[in-house]
Motif scaffolding. Sequence first.
Motif, PDB file in Angstrom:
ATOM      1  N   GLY A  92       0.766  -1.234   0.000  1.00 44.08           N
ATOM      2  CA  GLY A  92       0.000   0.000   0.000  1.00 44.08           C
ATOM      3  C   GLY A  92       0.797   1.284   0.000  1.00 44.08           C
ATOM      4  N   ARG A  93       2.129   1.182   0.047  1.00 45.78           N
ATOM      5  CA  ARG A  93       2.927   2.404   0.073  1.00 45.78           C
ATOM      6  C   ARG A  93       3.101   2.943  -1.350  1.00 45.78           C
ATOM      7  NH1 ARG A  93       5.424   3.862   4.900  1.00 45.78           N
ATOM      8  NH2 ARG A  93       4.638   2.519   6.551  1.00 45.78           N
ATOM      9  N   LYS A  94       3.362   4.254  -1.420  1.00 43.60           N
ATOM     10  CA  LYS A  94       3.747   4.866  -2.689  1.00 43.60           C
ATOM     11  C   LYS A  94       5.269   4.914  -2.698  1.00 43.60           C
ATOM     12  CE  LYS A  94       1.155   7.882  -4.761  1.00 43.60           C
ATOM     13  NZ  LYS A  94       0.329   9.083  -5.098  1.00 43.60           N
ATOM     14  N   VAL A  95       5.886   4.163  -3.584  1.00 50.62           N
ATOM     15  CA  VAL A  95       7.319   3.906  -3.456  1.00 50.62           C
ATOM     16  C   VAL A  95       8.123   4.464  -4.630  1.00 50.62           C
ATOM     17  CG1 VAL A  95       6.737   1.746  -2.285  1.00 50.62           C
ATOM     18  CG2 VAL A  95       7.539   1.678  -4.633  1.00 50.62           C
ATOM     19  N   SER A 126      -5.608  -4.795  -3.902  1.00 50.54           N
ATOM     20  CA  SER A 126      -5.851  -4.858  -2.465  1.00 50.54           C
ATOM     21  C   SER A 126      -4.503  -5.041  -1.776  1.00 50.54           C
ATOM     22  CB  SER A 126      -6.795  -6.016  -2.125  1.00 50.54           C
ATOM     23  OG  SER A 126      -7.241  -5.886  -0.792  1.00 50.54           O
ATOM     24  N   ASP A 127      -4.207  -4.166  -0.848  1.00 51.59           N
ATOM     25  CA  ASP A 127      -2.874  -4.155  -0.246  1.00 51.59           C
ATOM     26  C   ASP A 127      -2.638  -5.381   0.627  1.00 51.59           C
ATOM     27  OD1 ASP A 127      -2.751  -1.606  -1.347  1.00 51.59           O
ATOM     28  OD2 ASP A 127      -3.393  -0.640   0.528  1.00 51.59           O
ATOM     29  N   PHE A 128      -1.434  -5.850   0.666  1.00 51.82           N
ATOM     30  CA  PHE A 128      -1.054  -6.849   1.673  1.00 51.82           C
ATOM     31  C   PHE A 128      -1.308  -6.245   3.056  1.00 51.82           C
ATOM     32  CE2 PHE A 128       0.869  -8.970  -1.792  1.00 51.82           C
ATOM     33  CZ  PHE A 128       1.065 -10.285  -1.391  1.00 51.82           C
ATOM     34  N   LEU A 153       7.795  -5.723   3.123  1.00 53.46           N
ATOM     35  CA  LEU A 153       6.455  -5.819   3.722  1.00 53.46           C
ATOM     36  C   LEU A 153       6.476  -5.385   5.182  1.00 53.46           C
ATOM     37  CD1 LEU A 153       5.504  -9.279   2.174  1.00 53.46           C
ATOM     38  CD2 LEU A 153       4.247  -7.152   1.749  1.00 53.46           C
ATOM     39  N   LYS A 154       7.488  -5.843   5.897  1.00 56.08           N
ATOM     40  CA  LYS A 154       7.574  -5.537   7.344  1.00 56.08           C
ATOM     41  C   LYS A 154       7.853  -4.053   7.575  1.00 56.08           C
ATOM     42  CE  LYS A 154       7.616  -6.998  11.643  1.00 56.08           C
ATOM     43  NZ  LYS A 154       6.409  -7.585  12.254  1.00 56.08           N
ATOM     44  N   LEU A 155       8.721  -3.468   6.719  1.00 57.36           N
ATOM     45  CA  LEU A 155       9.006  -2.036   6.854  1.00 57.36           C
ATOM     46  C   LEU A 155       7.762  -1.204   6.534  1.00 57.36           C
ATOM     47  CD1 LEU A 155      12.504  -1.921   5.098  1.00 57.36           C
ATOM     48  CD2 LEU A 155      12.084  -1.570   7.528  1.00 57.36           C
ATOM     49  N   ALA A 156       6.996  -1.667   5.534  1.00 59.75           N
ATOM     50  CA  ALA A 156       5.801  -0.928   5.134  1.00 59.75           C
ATOM     51  C   ALA A 156       4.687  -1.090   6.166  1.00 59.75           C
ATOM     52  CB  ALA A 156       5.324  -1.392   3.764  1.00 59.75           C
ATOM     53  N   ARG A 157       4.588  -2.282   6.727  1.00 64.39           N
ATOM     54  CA  ARG A 157       3.510  -2.574   7.689  1.00 64.39           C
ATOM     55  C   ARG A 157       4.077  -3.388   8.847  1.00 64.39           C
ATOM     56  NH1 ARG A 157      -2.376  -2.468   5.973  1.00 64.39           N
ATOM     57  NH2 ARG A 157      -2.347  -1.308   4.027  1.00 64.39           N
ATOM     58  N   SER A 171      12.101  -1.100  12.819  1.00 64.40           N
ATOM     59  CA  SER A 171      11.146  -0.003  12.585  1.00 64.40           C
ATOM     60  C   SER A 171      10.933   0.839  13.835  1.00 64.40           C
ATOM     61  CB  SER A 171       9.809  -0.546  12.081  1.00 64.40           C
ATOM     62  OG  SER A 171       9.960  -1.003  10.757  1.00 64.40           O
ATOM     63  N   ALA A 172      10.934   0.188  15.000  1.00 63.10           N
ATOM     64  CA  ALA A 172      10.778   0.924  16.252  1.00 63.10           C
ATOM     65  C   ALA A 172      11.985   1.837  16.468  1.00 63.10           C
ATOM     66  CB  ALA A 172      10.627  -0.049  17.409  1.00 63.10           C
ATOM     67  N   HIS A 173      13.167   1.299  16.198  1.00 63.09           N
ATOM     68  CA  HIS A 173      14.399   2.068  16.361  1.00 63.09           C
ATOM     69  C   HIS A 173      14.422   3.239  15.366  1.00 63.09           C
ATOM     70  CE1 HIS A 173      19.055   1.890  17.009  1.00 63.09           C
ATOM     71  NE2 HIS A 173      18.545   3.080  17.215  1.00 63.09           N
ATOM     72  N   TYR A 174      14.007   2.942  14.131  1.00 64.83           N
ATOM     73  CA  TYR A 174      13.977   3.958  13.057  1.00 64.83           C
ATOM     74  C   TYR A 174      13.101   5.141  13.477  1.00 64.83           C
ATOM     75  CZ  TYR A 174      12.973   5.843   8.350  1.00 64.83           C
ATOM     76  OH  TYR A 174      12.819   6.641   7.246  1.00 64.83           O
ATOM     77  N   ARG A 175      11.908   4.830  13.954  1.00 66.27           N
ATOM     78  CA  ARG A 175      10.957   5.871  14.347  1.00 66.27           C
ATOM     79  C   ARG A 175      11.493   6.650  15.552  1.00 66.27           C
ATOM     80  NH1 ARG A 175       8.259   8.802  11.474  1.00 66.27           N
ATOM     81  NH2 ARG A 175       8.334   7.035  10.086  1.00 66.27           N
ATOM     82  N   ARG A 176      12.075   5.921  16.500  1.00 67.63           N
ATOM     83  CA  ARG A 176      12.610   6.568  17.698  1.00 67.63           C
ATOM     84  C   ARG A 176      13.764   7.504  17.318  1.00 67.63           C
ATOM     85  NH1 ARG A 176      16.590   5.257  21.173  1.00 67.63           N
ATOM     86  NH2 ARG A 176      16.940   3.175  20.311  1.00 67.63           N
ATOM     87  N   ALA A 177      14.639   7.049  16.420  1.00 66.43           N
ATOM     88  CA  ALA A 177      15.779   7.876  16.007  1.00 66.43           C
ATOM     89  C   ALA A 177      15.293   9.145  15.322  1.00 66.43           C
ATOM     90  CB  ALA A 177      16.680   7.082  15.061  1.00 66.43           C
TER      91      ALA A 177
END
Lengths: 374, 465
Positions: A70-73, A216-218, B86-90, B244-250
């Motif tokens: 779902g991101r715009k990349v 549909s986004d993951f 996928l994990k970085l995005a969500r 991702s938690a570290h990224y946001r915190r930084a």
Amino acid sequence: MAREFLEGNEAIARGAMQANCDFFAGYPITPASSILHYMLELVPQVGGTAIQAEDEIASMGFCIAAAMAGRKVMTATSGPGISLYSENVGLAQMGETPMVIINIQRQGPATGSATKGAEGDIQFTRWVTSGGLPVIALSPATVGEAYELTYRAFNLAEQYRSPVFLLASKEIGVTKESVDLDAIELPPLVERQRAASAGEYLPHAFQQLAEVPPISDFGGEHIARFTTSTHDQTAYLTTKPDVIQQMIDHYTAKIDEAADDMALYKQDLEAGADTLIISYGIISRSVMVTVKNVRARGRKISSLILQTLWPVPEKAIRSAMQGVKRIIVPEMNMGQYRLEIERLAPPGTQVIGVDKMNTSLISPAEIESVGGLA
Amino acid sequence: MNAKEPTTARHETYMTDKLGPLPFCPGCGHHGLVKSIDQALVKLQLDPKEVVLVTDIGCIGLCDRYFTTNAFHGLHGRSITYACGLKLARPELTVIALKGDGGCGIGGTHLLNVARRNIGITLIVGNNFNYGMTGGQHSVTTPTEAMTSTTPWGNVEGPMDLCGTAVAAGAAWVARTSIFDKDITDVIAQAITQPGFAMVDVWELCTAYYASRNKLRKKELDELLASLNFKKGVLVDKPREEYSAHYRRAYEAHPGAARPRHSIEVQYDSTVDQQIGIVIAGSAGQKIRSAATLFAQAAMFSGLDATQKDDYPITVMTGHSIAEIIVSPERIDYTAIDSPDYFLVISADGLKRAGPRIAKLPETCTVYAEQTLELPETKARIVRLPLNETAKQVGKLSIAVIALAAMLEESTLFPAAAFATAINKFQKSKVAEVNIKALDAGTELANRGGRDPRVSPEPASPQPS
């Protein structure tokens, strides 16, 4: 509204942010690195993620998956990086992934001259991955166009569920210019069409071949599937030749049939001119000087500057070619887009290339000299 | 914990039989591995919409479509990259990547980097010591002396310790098990619940190729482990903050770090009525490019358009640095300078690079050169200036500003006040202070004019060849 003194790479980053880009992955490479720097600063400010990947293959892997979530990349590299992107570009085509790929072209082949300009990746972009399916590619000539076309690249990516290339070069990416980005008129933002909540989700649903399937986004409302392998509309593997052909026809039709809608160009046609110059990218700016010089000498001349390179804006090119005897095609390569012009030129029309690939710009004088306009 | 309280009926399986049986060879270890992954998911009762199974090419990559979770099937060896995307995005998703030992070879760098970054995906390796899909070729985990289709006289390469490699790269959680071990489901479930990166190296049998050629059964598998001194079980369990938690915190620790916009409103007049090309040739480290940018911005404060192109070697702190500025009352199309109007030569590096161009300059060009440099013969007018000496007094990083200020004063393209505005507006105050002094010093150099013996309007003597 005020002017700034910006390099093209910053304008590209700003164009991406204007298009709501919220995911970036890239690997350092001259002359594209500053896009990575800008995006690493800008993207977290909108709650997104920007990451320096371990290599170009990972950059593309991160981006494709994030786009499907779902991101715009966007990702950015130069010619050597596009070589490493190649296989994943095919994956993005296969999965109908909306994403923007920036190529700040430099002198190749291979390492070539890292800090020197060229526009030698034109046909490479068209045939960037196995299978030979059509691609979308835009080419800016100025810092302002780098901003505008990056924004438009996002719109095309979303609208056609496709990777979209921006073919800039060192001469635009790291050249600074006076520009007022806020004064550039942009079309409304386009977002991908999303699948309806109800019912089963077909990742590649279409009735007519040229239809763009809703996505549909993951992690969204449906179970999503994505595959590198030959598949049907459900994204399950298939070996049925008629289904395989239908999917290939679909990928092809959705790009090719939209060629006129995607055609961006600037024409300066003079009635009665026997010579037409067709150009794109940084060299179109030399052409503008050539046109001014030639007209100052009392000679008629026409110019067609292409911003959309792929799919070929055939209608605009054929129309501009009408009635001319000679077509001059100056390029910072050994005559790549000339192949397209030659196939479209009416019989009897002379097509003259002004080819140069020595890292320096083609000057207006060189175009006039080789093109017989001096 | 990624596990969520079940909101609907209990999931008895995360697999579907609508595609028929699994496509693996009889006796293939993947049957058991896939079943164990399913059982681990059943144990955790995750929402299938919040689970993504990511696979790549290789026999194990055939299994994702038999699951009722989300499925992402990508290029050979790259499943880690898609799982990370996928994990970085969500970050809220449970992302499980499957890979073979072949994929660990071609995608080895991704294994190192996901472990190092601690992106919270789970990696399960179906490790059967060869490439089953392409005909039993040897992989990075094939034991020495083993027979495969590409080691006709026995493998002369050593096997990679996947767990040891992940540990060395900084993995937070690493386990090894085998298809014959009763705890395989628990180990996989435990891996999935780790907040950071977790890897399970699952040893198994390829009955089509490796196991038959090398007489590998359960007993031999354990003997192989022992002979390599590889351990089973949870080998590392050192949780640390997920990426991702570290990224946001930084990011949140540094608010307002964004670079400011350098907007320019016209404040001054210029005398420029046509396009003017200026070349500054100096050395890396002399702030040539930033001085050129300030000069161009000053031109913009004076209502002009400007462009700047730089020429420098791929290394940053050594060799030449050349900036080319065009200023013009009209839009600038062609950005190269074929016939410069002003040519500033600041250092020997710059002279070396620009020498051939200087020799070809027309008489309409003025060269401003550091007075100790020996210039080639040229038709251009030459002004020699004590740039080094002046820079020693003002600040050596200001030499380019000094030269540009002298040129500006003599050329009267636009007021020095415009240059001062650019410096004060866009540079940090300490740097600006030095550069304003440099601007004054450069202006003064020009005003000494021909009266000063150090400023000579005479052409330079030819350089001996």
